[in-house]
Design an enzyme around this catalytic site. Structure first.
Site, PDB file in Angstrom:
ATOM      1  CE1 TYR A   1      -4.293   1.498   0.507  1.00 32.49           C
ATOM      2  CE2 TYR A   1      -2.946   3.022   1.683  1.00 32.49           C
ATOM      3  CZ  TYR A   1      -3.610   3.040   0.317  1.00 32.49           C
ATOM      4  OH  TYR A   1      -4.785   3.457   0.872  1.00 32.49           O
TER       5      TYR A   1
ATOM      6  CE1 TYR B   1      -5.305   6.273  -2.610  1.00 33.70           C
ATOM      7  CE2 TYR B   1      -6.968   8.060  -2.850  1.00 33.70           C
ATOM      8  CZ  TYR B   1      -6.211   7.168  -2.097  1.00 33.70           C
ATOM      9  OH  TYR B   1      -6.122   7.011  -0.801  1.00 33.70           O
TER      10      TYR B   1
END
Length: 372
Positions: free
Chosen positions: A276, A326
């Site tokens: 992440y 994203y």
């Protein structure tokens, strides 16, 4: 009864939309496209989809209405980026409990076309300590602390952004494909020092879908099941308004240890890492917490292209949040599946058998995937 996930659950199907700026589509439309792509990917009949989990979508009921399913189990998660690992683990728990057989996990984002900024006056709260309304400011402070404590440099941080941009250039679906060097990173405009433009994730439209079921059921579908070999979780919420300056080290260490033990693998078995990367420092924090390097040594670990294909630990081979899209962790889990299936073309990790996902956040999760 053995409730360990090791190999009993699998990702049967994955689906994605294009990523970019799509002002003529809403989030439901994009999610429906990703759902259809996932059905075609695995060959599941839509009538068999009896579980639905949504994140960053306005309402589960409208989503169910649009894609035309009547689930037995439904869950709506908030829009936070930390929800992908949580969602996959919750889906396994629901299947294990018998609440559903095939869980459809949907995420959509229309932040680009709607000009979402993730901070400032956009979502004011009563409690924003020291005016920190954006996670970017918090990560800047955390990285400054890492610099002062361990001597980490912005040139070392640049290695993260440069490696992921290199991968994005190999990914036809990635949003950002312009080549980037360490010098480009260092010369980029500051956003919140010491972080610069290329340390920040993208904001784009798009959607993804994962279909989770048991490994036994997945064997009857089109693609070879990608097994969930292990998972781990540890929250750090007592200081959630402003994180402790431990870089989520202990939560990441505990979540990673649980995942390794369940999967029966160690660091040397990991062929690729999906990390992440809302901001580039998070990658350094994750490497240290998982134990790929000693605490405070992540800057040195990433030097020399260590995270690139062919490096010691290929990471975010789709380009990650910094250069691909994203999708707040969800697309990274899909990249893990595609790597294990050998579907990644020019960015394929050779002989890829084990891939780890990690999100070092106030809700840290790690998942280890494998394929036979």
């Amino acid at each position: 009864m053995d409730h360990s996930p090791s190999g009993r659950f699998a990702i049967a199907g994955v689906g994605t939309t294009a990523y970019g700026n799509f002002p003529d589509k809403d989030d439901y439309t994009l999610a429906a496209e990703a759902f259809q792509d996932a059905l075609e990917d695995c060959g599941l009949d839509k009538s068999q989809a009896d579980g639905l989990l949504v994140s960053r979508l306005p309402h589960y009921a409208r989503m169910s209405e649009i894609i035309g399913i009547e689930p037995r189990w439904t869950l709506q998660l908030p829009a936070h980026g930390r929800m992908s690992g949580i969602g996959i683990i919750e889906a396994m728990a629901a299947i294990d409990a018998g609440y559903c057989d095939y869980a459809v996990l949907l995420y959509a984002n229309i932040g680009r076309s709607r000009r979402v900024h993730y901070g400032g006056d956009e979502d004011p709260g009563f409690w924003d300590p020291w005016g920190f309304t954006s996670m970017g400011g918090i990560h800047a402070m955390m990285f400054r602390e890492h610099m002062e404590r361990y001597g980490t440099t912005t040139e070392q941080l640049a290695e993260v952004s440069v490696a992921f941009r290199h991968h994005a250039q190999l990914n036809p679906s990635a949003v950002m494909k312009k080549p980037m060097t360490v010098e480009d990173h260092e010369n980029a405009r500051p956003i919140c020092e010491p972080l610069r433009l290329f340390d920040y994730c993208l904001i784009n439209d798009g959607a993804v879908c994962l279909i989770v079921t048991t490994t036994e059921r997945a064997k009857d579908l089109k693609k070879k099941p990608v097994k969930i070999l292990g998972s781990g979780a540890k929250d750090s919420l007592r200081h959630s308004s402003y994180p402790e300056m431990d870089f989520w080290y202990e939560p990441t260490k505990l979540a990673g240890r649980s995942a390794y033990e369940q999967a029966g693998v160690s660091h040397s078995d990991i062929d690729a890492l999906m990390c992440y990367d809302n901001f580039s420092p998070t990658v350094l924090f994750s490497l240290e917490g998982l134990g790929f390097c000693e605490r405070g040594q992540a800057g040195q670990f990433v030097e020399g292209g260590a995270l690139k294909l062919g490096g010691r630990l290929p990471t975010n081979t789709d380009g990650g949040h910094l250069s691909n899209s994203y999708m707040q962790g969800w697309a990274l889990n899909i990249e893990a599946v595609r790597q294990l299936r050998g579907e990644c073309g020019a960015r394929q990790v050779p002989d890829c058998k084990i891939v780890q996902y990690v999100q070092s956040t106030p809700c840290t999760r790690s998942i280890i995937y494998g394929i036979e």
